[in-house]
Design a protein around this motif. Structure first.
Motif, mmCIF file in Angstrom:
data_model
loop_
_atom_site.group_PDB
_atom_site.id
_atom_site.type_symbol
_atom_site.label_atom_id
_atom_site.label_comp_id
_atom_site.label_asym_id
_atom_site.label_seq_id
_atom_site.Cartn_x
_atom_site.Cartn_y
_atom_site.Cartn_z
ATOM 1 N N ILE A 1 -25.061 13.181 19.957
ATOM 2 C CA ILE A 1 -23.964 12.287 19.560
ATOM 3 C C ILE A 1 -22.693 12.578 20.359
ATOM 4 C CG2 ILE A 1 -24.859 11.881 17.242
ATOM 5 C CD1 ILE A 1 -22.797 13.984 16.241
ATOM 6 N N SER A 2 -22.812 13.341 21.424
ATOM 7 C CA SER A 2 -21.636 13.774 22.181
ATOM 8 C C SER A 2 -20.934 12.651 22.918
ATOM 9 C CB SER A 2 -22.027 14.857 23.182
ATOM 10 O OG SER A 2 -22.812 14.298 24.212
ATOM 11 N N GLY A 3 -21.670 11.664 23.357
ATOM 12 C CA GLY A 3 -21.077 10.585 24.128
ATOM 13 C C GLY A 3 -21.130 10.825 25.622
ATOM 14 N N SER A 4 -21.026 12.103 26.040
ATOM 15 C CA SER A 4 -21.029 12.354 27.490
ATOM 16 C C SER A 4 -21.721 13.650 27.909
ATOM 17 C CB SER A 4 -19.588 12.384 28.004
ATOM 18 O OG SER A 4 -18.877 13.448 27.394
ATOM 19 N N LYS A 5 -22.098 14.480 26.974
ATOM 20 C CA LYS A 5 -22.713 15.774 27.300
ATOM 21 C C LYS A 5 -24.237 15.673 27.262
ATOM 22 C CE LYS A 5 -18.755 18.027 27.111
ATOM 23 N NZ LYS A 5 -18.010 18.243 28.278
ATOM 24 N N ILE A 6 -24.889 16.437 28.114
ATOM 25 C CA ILE A 6 -26.345 16.552 28.111
ATOM 26 C C ILE A 6 -26.694 17.840 27.383
ATOM 27 C CG2 ILE A 6 -28.408 16.832 29.537
ATOM 28 C CD1 ILE A 6 -26.937 15.222 31.708
ATOM 29 N N ILE A 7 -27.635 17.756 26.441
ATOM 30 C CA ILE A 7 -28.037 18.902 25.634
ATOM 31 C C ILE A 7 -29.405 19.378 26.101
ATOM 32 C CG2 ILE A 7 -28.711 19.639 23.316
ATOM 33 C CD1 ILE A 7 -26.673 17.657 22.217
ATOM 34 N N GLY A 8 -29.551 20.675 26.213
ATOM 35 C CA GLY A 8 -30.839 21.253 26.590
ATOM 36 C C GLY A 8 -31.343 22.201 25.529
ATOM 37 N N ILE A 9 -32.630 22.067 25.197
ATOM 38 C CA ILE A 9 -33.291 22.975 24.258
ATOM 39 C C ILE A 9 -34.641 23.301 24.864
ATOM 40 C CG2 ILE A 9 -34.188 23.295 21.928
ATOM 41 C CD1 ILE A 9 -32.260 21.094 21.061
ATOM 42 N N GLY A 10 -34.781 24.531 25.352
ATOM 43 C CA GLY A 10 -36.014 24.890 26.039
ATOM 44 C C GLY A 10 -36.178 24.012 27.261
ATOM 45 N N ASP A 11 -37.318 23.334 27.348
ATOM 46 C CA ASP A 11 -37.541 22.447 28.496
ATOM 47 C C ASP A 11 -37.246 20.985 28.163
ATOM 48 O OD1 ASP A 11 -39.666 22.102 26.807
ATOM 49 O OD2 ASP A 11 -41.203 22.200 28.364
ATOM 50 N N ILE A 12 -36.615 20.742 26.999
ATOM 51 C CA ILE A 12 -36.266 19.392 26.565
ATOM 52 C C ILE A 12 -34.812 19.097 26.932
ATOM 53 C CG2 ILE A 12 -36.017 17.854 24.558
ATOM 54 C CD1 ILE A 12 -38.910 18.623 25.120
ATOM 55 N N THR A 13 -34.570 17.932 27.494
ATOM 56 C CA THR A 13 -33.221 17.474 27.804
ATOM 57 C C THR A 13 -32.944 16.247 26.964
ATOM 58 O OG1 THR A 13 -33.435 18.274 30.075
ATOM 59 C CG2 THR A 13 -31.701 16.675 29.648
ATOM 60 N N VAL A 14 -31.795 16.260 26.281
ATOM 61 C CA VAL A 14 -31.428 15.143 25.413
ATOM 62 C C VAL A 14 -30.138 14.520 25.949
ATOM 63 C CG1 VAL A 14 -31.030 14.414 23.038
ATOM 64 C CG2 VAL A 14 -32.400 16.458 23.472
ATOM 65 N N LEU A 15 -30.269 13.310 26.431
ATOM 66 C CA LEU A 15 -29.125 12.593 26.972
ATOM 67 C C LEU A 15 -28.295 11.991 25.841
ATOM 68 C CD1 LEU A 15 -30.953 10.744 29.895
ATOM 69 C CD2 LEU A 15 -29.572 12.832 30.035
ATOM 70 N N PRO A 16 -27.044 11.642 26.103
ATOM 71 C CA PRO A 16 -26.215 11.026 25.063
ATOM 72 C C PRO A 16 -26.903 9.802 24.455
ATOM 73 C CG PRO A 16 -24.865 11.615 26.936
ATOM 74 C CD PRO A 16 -26.286 11.830 27.348
ATOM 75 N N GLY A 17 -26.925 9.764 23.123
ATOM 76 C CA GLY A 17 -27.541 8.655 22.399
ATOM 77 C C GLY A 17 -29.034 8.814 22.150
ATOM 78 N N GLU A 18 -29.682 9.771 22.775
ATOM 79 C CA GLU A 18 -31.123 9.971 22.613
ATOM 80 C C GLU A 18 -31.444 10.803 21.378
ATOM 81 O OE1 GLU A 18 -33.736 9.943 26.635
ATOM 82 O OE2 GLU A 18 -32.598 11.771 26.285
ATOM 83 N N VAL A 19 -32.643 10.582 20.844
ATOM 84 C CA VAL A 19 -33.181 11.382 19.750
ATOM 85 C C VAL A 19 -34.527 11.915 20.222
ATOM 86 C CG1 VAL A 19 -34.013 11.359 17.370
ATOM 87 C CG2 VAL A 19 -32.066 9.923 18.013
ATOM 88 N N LYS A 20 -34.718 13.230 20.094
ATOM 89 C CA LYS A 20 -35.985 13.840 20.520
ATOM 90 C C LYS A 20 -36.429 14.888 19.512
ATOM 91 C CE LYS A 20 -35.831 13.075 25.457
ATOM 92 N NZ LYS A 20 -35.957 13.677 26.777
ATOM 93 N N GLU A 21 -37.740 15.169 19.553
ATOM 94 C CA GLU A 21 -38.316 16.234 18.728
ATOM 95 C C GLU A 21 -37.869 17.587 19.272
ATOM 96 O OE1 GLU A 21 -40.449 16.628 15.989
ATOM 97 O OE2 GLU A 21 -40.191 14.490 15.654
ATOM 98 N N ILE A 22 -37.549 18.490 18.356
ATOM 99 C CA ILE A 22 -37.207 19.854 18.744
ATOM 100 C C ILE A 22 -38.510 20.643 18.836
ATOM 101 C CG2 ILE A 22 -36.020 21.974 18.054
ATOM 102 C CD1 ILE A 22 -34.048 20.128 16.510
ATOM 103 N N PRO A 23 -38.774 21.300 19.948
ATOM 104 C CA PRO A 23 -40.001 22.095 20.050
ATOM 105 C C PRO A 23 -40.047 23.162 18.939
ATOM 106 C CG PRO A 23 -38.937 21.894 22.191
ATOM 107 C CD PRO A 23 -37.983 21.358 21.177
ATOM 108 N N THR A 24 -41.218 23.375 18.378
ATOM 109 C CA THR A 24 -41.389 24.330 17.275
ATOM 110 C C THR A 24 -40.802 25.689 17.608
ATOM 111 O OG1 THR A 24 -43.402 23.188 16.615
ATOM 112 C CG2 THR A 24 -43.093 25.401 15.756
ATOM 113 N N ALA A 25 -40.964 26.131 18.816
ATOM 114 C CA ALA A 25 -40.470 27.454 19.217
ATOM 115 C C ALA A 25 -38.948 27.544 19.145
ATOM 116 C CB ALA A 25 -40.935 27.780 20.625
ATOM 117 N N TYR A 26 -38.257 26.408 19.133
ATOM 118 C CA TYR A 26 -36.793 26.406 19.142
ATOM 119 C C TYR A 26 -36.175 25.946 17.821
ATOM 120 C CZ TYR A 26 -37.364 27.201 24.084
ATOM 121 O OH TYR A 26 -37.714 27.751 25.291
ATOM 122 N N GLU A 27 -37.008 25.710 16.797
ATOM 123 C CA GLU A 27 -36.496 25.243 15.513
ATOM 124 C C GLU A 27 -35.539 26.235 14.862
ATOM 125 O OE1 GLU A 27 -39.964 24.280 13.223
ATOM 126 O OE2 GLU A 27 -40.043 22.253 14.029
#
Length: 117
Positions: free
Chosen positions: A6-32
């Motif tokens: 929900i940042s509007g302009s920041k890219i979020i990274g969790i493990g090997d997952i990248t979440v762009l602004p406005g995107e919704v993705k599953e969080i890998p179990t290892a990172y819950e």
């Protein structure tokens, strides 16, 4: 669990997952159980929804148990040379009322017993 950027302009990274602004993705179990999720929430960069998987819950429970054991060990170690005021405070935290004890030695004995359980 899912993460929404929900940042509007920041890219979020969790493990090997990248979440762009406005995107919704599953969080890998290892990172819950990753503390970065709380950072993202507190900084208002992401919404975290859903429940942790069974594996994630077990990991959380294990971490909590390890933290409780570490705290118990630290408290036991801190009893060496503890001041009366600090001992009374610790006793109160453990549900021991110093006023109901005979003397400081009795308070210390009861605190040690409570921490060894």
């Amino acid at each position: 669990m899912k993460i929404e950027n929900i940042s509007g302009s920041k890219i979020i990274g969790i493990g090997d997952i990248t979440v762009l602004p406005g995107e919704v993705k599953e969080i890998p179990t290892a990172y819950e159980t990753s503390p970065i999720l709380e950072v993202y929430k507190k900084c208002k960069l992401a919404n975290i929804t859903g429940e942790a998987s069974a594996l994630g819950k077990k990991t959380i429970e294990k971490k909590l148990a390890e933290e409780a054991e570490t705290l118990r060990q630290v408290r036991l170690a801190s009893l060496e040379g503890i001041k009366e005021e600090e001992l009374a405070k610790l006793a109160n935290e453990l549900g021991i009322h110093p006023a109901e004890c005979k003397d400081q030695t009795d308070v210390l004995k009861k605190v040690k017993a409570a921490l060894k359980k």
